[in-house]
Design an enzyme around this catalytic site. Structure first.
Site, PDB file in Angstrom:
ATOM      1  N   LYS A  93       0.385   2.354  -2.759  1.00 26.13           N
ATOM      2  CA  LYS A  93      -0.306   1.149  -3.212  1.00 26.13           C
ATOM      3  C   LYS A  93      -0.238   0.114  -2.111  1.00 26.13           C
ATOM      4  O   LYS A  93       0.841  -0.152  -1.563  1.00 26.13           O
ATOM      5  CB  LYS A  93       0.390   0.593  -4.481  1.00 26.13           C
ATOM      6  CG  LYS A  93      -0.296  -0.629  -5.051  1.00 26.13           C
ATOM      7  CD  LYS A  93      -1.480  -0.267  -5.903  1.00 26.13           C
ATOM      8  CE  LYS A  93      -2.410  -1.426  -6.201  1.00 26.13           C
ATOM      9  NZ  LYS A  93      -3.468  -1.617  -5.165  1.00 26.13           N
ATOM     10  N   GLN A 114       5.243  -2.966   2.678  1.00 29.37           N
ATOM     11  CA  GLN A 114       4.752  -2.747   1.311  1.00 29.37           C
ATOM     12  C   GLN A 114       5.701  -1.853   0.506  1.00 29.37           C
ATOM     13  O   GLN A 114       5.837  -2.024  -0.703  1.00 29.37           O
ATOM     14  CB  GLN A 114       3.350  -2.108   1.393  1.00 29.37           C
ATOM     15  CG  GLN A 114       2.512  -2.286   0.147  1.00 29.37           C
ATOM     16  CD  GLN A 114       1.794  -3.631   0.091  1.00 29.37           C
ATOM     17  OE1 GLN A 114       1.213  -4.062   1.071  1.00 29.37           O
ATOM     18  NE2 GLN A 114       1.816  -4.290  -1.047  1.00 29.37           N
ATOM     19  N   LYS A 117       8.460  -4.224  -0.775  1.00 29.21           N
ATOM     20  CA  LYS A 117       7.853  -5.223  -1.666  1.00 29.21           C
ATOM     21  C   LYS A 117       7.521  -4.593  -3.013  1.00 29.21           C
ATOM     22  O   LYS A 117       7.855  -5.127  -4.080  1.00 29.21           O
ATOM     23  CB  LYS A 117       6.568  -5.749  -1.008  1.00 29.21           C
ATOM     24  CG  LYS A 117       5.861  -6.829  -1.789  1.00 29.21           C
ATOM     25  CD  LYS A 117       4.430  -7.061  -1.308  1.00 29.21           C
ATOM     26  CE  LYS A 117       4.329  -7.321   0.166  1.00 29.21           C
ATOM     27  NZ  LYS A 117       2.977  -7.799   0.568  1.00 29.21           N
ATOM     28  N   LYS A 129      -1.043   1.255   3.192  1.00 30.65           N
ATOM     29  CA  LYS A 129      -1.903   0.177   3.694  1.00 30.65           C
ATOM     30  C   LYS A 129      -3.030   0.807   4.490  1.00 30.65           C
ATOM     31  O   LYS A 129      -2.898   1.932   4.979  1.00 30.65           O
ATOM     32  CB  LYS A 129      -1.100  -0.750   4.620  1.00 30.65           C
ATOM     33  CG  LYS A 129      -1.709  -2.123   4.767  1.00 30.65           C
ATOM     34  CD  LYS A 129      -1.299  -3.037   3.632  1.00 30.65           C
ATOM     35  CE  LYS A 129      -2.001  -4.360   3.662  1.00 30.65           C
ATOM     36  NZ  LYS A 129      -1.370  -5.332   2.728  1.00 30.65           N
ATOM     37  N   GLY A 168      -7.300  -5.457  -1.837  1.00 28.36           N
ATOM     38  CA  GLY A 168      -7.726  -6.354  -0.760  1.00 28.36           C
ATOM     39  C   GLY A 168      -6.585  -6.785   0.137  1.00 28.36           C
ATOM     40  O   GLY A 168      -5.410  -6.599  -0.163  1.00 28.36           O
ATOM     41  N   ASP A 169      -6.954  -7.369   1.263  1.00 28.46           N
ATOM     42  CA  ASP A 169      -6.041  -8.048   2.184  1.00 28.46           C
ATOM     43  C   ASP A 169      -6.970  -8.916   3.045  1.00 28.46           C
ATOM     44  O   ASP A 169      -8.076  -9.259   2.592  1.00 28.46           O
ATOM     45  CB  ASP A 169      -5.235  -7.023   3.022  1.00 28.46           C
ATOM     46  CG  ASP A 169      -4.039  -7.657   3.740  1.00 28.46           C
ATOM     47  OD1 ASP A 169      -2.981  -7.801   3.114  1.00 28.46           O
ATOM     48  OD2 ASP A 169      -4.177  -8.032   4.928  1.00 28.46           O
ATOM     49  N   THR A 213      -1.292 -13.772  -5.751  1.00 27.59           N
ATOM     50  CA  THR A 213      -0.426 -13.880  -4.570  1.00 27.59           C
ATOM     51  C   THR A 213      -0.046 -15.343  -4.325  1.00 27.59           C
ATOM     52  O   THR A 213       1.133 -15.670  -4.138  1.00 27.59           O
ATOM     53  CB  THR A 213      -1.111 -13.284  -3.332  1.00 27.59           C
ATOM     54  OG1 THR A 213      -1.603 -11.988  -3.666  1.00 27.59           O
ATOM     55  CG2 THR A 213      -0.150 -13.182  -2.174  1.00 27.59           C
ATOM     56  N   ASN A 244      -7.867 -16.150   0.397  1.00 25.23           N
ATOM     57  CA  ASN A 244      -7.428 -15.897  -0.977  1.00 25.23           C
ATOM     58  C   ASN A 244      -6.046 -16.478  -1.259  1.00 25.23           C
ATOM     59  O   ASN A 244      -5.846 -17.221  -2.221  1.00 25.23           O
ATOM     60  CB  ASN A 244      -7.433 -14.379  -1.221  1.00 25.23           C
ATOM     61  CG  ASN A 244      -6.809 -14.030  -2.549  1.00 25.23           C
ATOM     62  OD1 ASN A 244      -5.608 -13.765  -2.636  1.00 25.23           O
ATOM     63  ND2 ASN A 244      -7.593 -14.064  -3.607  1.00 25.23           N
ATOM     64  N   SER A 381      -1.689  -6.302  -9.301  1.00 22.95           N
ATOM     65  CA  SER A 381      -2.460  -5.063  -9.084  1.00 22.95           C
ATOM     66  C   SER A 381      -1.893  -3.931  -9.941  1.00 22.95           C
ATOM     67  O   SER A 381      -2.641  -3.142 -10.533  1.00 22.95           O
ATOM     68  CB  SER A 381      -2.396  -4.645  -7.610  1.00 22.95           C
ATOM     69  OG  SER A 381      -3.354  -5.328  -6.845  1.00 22.95           O
TER      70      SER A 381
END
Ligand code: NDP
Ligand code: 2IT
Length: 449
Positions: A93, A114, A117, A129, A168-169, A213, A244, A381
């Protein structure tokens, strides 16, 4: 070799040798390994199982060609990436980043962060990622759509709701997720809502995902300040970025009575003495896809644009780096500390250089590392995946309450883990160790794979 510190130093040198020209990946690995020696001293079984050696090697790395045609008929070729880093806790993810600086080292640094996290969220998601060196700035909607369709035409075979779930990023928001989802659905002939998160509401997206976020980063700062007996209400804030994460950081700060004074993009920053006018900023960024300099031009005398400058020179009580990696260095940290900053919460991934982190910690500034402070996005998410699996849609209030509970819990775990390992108030150590232990225990149980 028995000394855990020496063992980790040797490992680190080996990682740098085997992964040349990946400075961001080296930085992310170093920052985690620097905090793990006490864990290895306490748990020798981790070393025997070769856990770090396995953790720093992605389970799978995919690199592919992405050809597309611009509005004038010219052919472009970009490079696409997906690094499936670790699936001990759940499907891979993590987001997709579209930015010209994207290369394999950047994707690996983001994927590595990630893993820990996602473990901290406690929601059963592994780490991954991806992205591309495609630059969406100045491209028409039709060009972005053709690029996304070409990207997904290759990526679709590697992802799935039980396998790997992108989101997204930087450079990937609701518009791009829509085009990517459409192409996935077309190729596979499946309504598989859980294959991507950050979808639009009405076709499988979760309430609060766009906000999550930024909201989470402010909630995390609120938790760190509460430990010091301070409230966000009435404080001034500096925020970098205007995407964002930054927009919803500004929104939550204002909801909680704080006053965000700045925003920025890659061309410079805006400082607004009256506080950011969020409606105007959203109009320029979300509707017109413009630059922050236009905000200053339209806002009136309270705001000015500082070309090429950094927001960290503006005095404030709290700081929210929310743009990109290594955007806050040692000189910036010194300026913030001299101006009396009380807390720093990383909305972006690895925005603070290691030297700046040490300066904050030495000065007693509460410092929330990204893998804890910005985990709200990926946490919601995961809630979107739950809703998709149950074919349900939760209310805004429910998701917002869940997000607040998750951020509180991440803060508690990071804080208590730091204290347990003799590093009180050190959220970097607390978050790294707590995330690592969860992944490590799952990997131990699942054998050498
Ligand atoms: P967006 O694309 O929405 O916004 C990115 C912002 O950062 C823009 O203002 C952009 O300015 C600026 N920026 C990007 N690259 C640079 C650069 N090299 N130098 C200066 N400014 C730059 O991205 P997000 O808000 O989604 O992401 C921001 C950060 O938050 C990233 O580090 C991301 O990894 C992290 N993050 C995002 C999450 C999410 O849910 N979206 C979740 C957790 C972390 P410009 O337009 O001029 O490039
Ligand atoms: O860095 C991140 O956590 C994100 N870009 C969000 C990832 C996600 O899967 O929501």
């Amino acid at each position: 070799m028995t000394d855990p510190k020496q063992r980790l130093d040797v490992l680190r040198a080996d990682i740098e040798r085997r992964n040349p020209a990946q400075p961001e990946f080296h930085q992310a690995v170093r920052e985690v390994l620097d905090t793990l020696a006490p864990v290895f001293a306490a748990r020798p079984e981790y070393a025997e199982a070769g856990l770090v050696e396995r953790l720093v090697e992605p389970e799978r790395q995919i690199i592919f060609r992405v050809p597309w045609t611009d509005d004038r008929g010219r052919v472009h070729v970009n490079r696409g990436y997906r690094v499936e880093f670790n699936s001990a806790l759940g499907p891979y993810k993590g987001g997709l980043r579209f930015h010209p600086s994207v290369d394999i080292g950047v994707v690996k640094f983001l994927g590595f962060e990630q893993i820990f996290k996602n473990a901290l969220t406690g929601l059963g998601i592994g780490g991954g990622k991806g992205g591309s060196d495609f630059d969406p700035h100045g491209r028409s909607d039709a060009e972005v759509m053709r690029f996304c369709q070409s990207f997904m035409t290759e990526l679709y075979r590697h992802i799935g709701e039980h396998t790997d779930v992108p989101a997204g990023d930087i450079g990937v928001g609701g518009r791009e997720i829509g085009y990517l989802f459409g192409q996935y659905r077309r190729i596979t002939n499946r309504w598989e809502a859980g294959v991507l998160t950050g979808k639009g509401q009405g076709w499988g997206g979760s309430e609060i995902r766009p906000e999550a976020t930024g909201y989470g980063s402010v909630l995390f700062a609120g938790e760190m300040l509460a430990v010091k007996g301070v409230s966000l209400d009435g404080l001034t804030a500096v925020v970098s970025g205007s995407g964002n994460v930054a927009l919803y950081t500004v929104e939550k700060l204002q909801q909680l009575g704080a006053n965000p004074l700045t925003c920025s993009d890659s061309q410079g920053y805006v400082v607004d003495d009256k506080g950011i006018d969020l409606a105007l900023l959203r109009q320029i960024k979300e509707v017109e896809r413009g630059r922050v300099s236009e905000y200053a031009a339209r806002r009136g005398p309270s705001a000015r644009f500082v070309p090429g400058g950094r927001v960290w020179e503006v005095p404030a009580d709290v700081a929210f780096p929310s743009a990109t990696q290594n955007e806050l260095g040692a000189d910036d940290a010194r300026a913030l500390i001299a101006n009396g900053v009380k807390a720093v919460s990383e909305g972006a991934n690895m925005p603070t250089t290691p030297e700046a982190v040490h300066l904050f910690q030495a000065a007693g500034v509460a410092f929330g590392p990204g893998k804890a402070a910005n985990a709200g996005g990926v946490a919601v998410s995961a809630l979107e995946m739950s809703q998709n699996a149950g074919r349900s849609a939760w209310s805004r209030d429910r998701v917002e309450d869940e997000l607040a509970g998750i951020m509180r819990e991440i803060h508690r775990v990071a804080y208590e883990t730091a204290a347990r390992y003799d590093a009180p108030g050190d959220y970097v150590t607390g978050a790294n160790i707590a995330g690592f232990e969860r992944v490590a225990d799952a990997m131990l149980a699942q054998g050498v794979i």
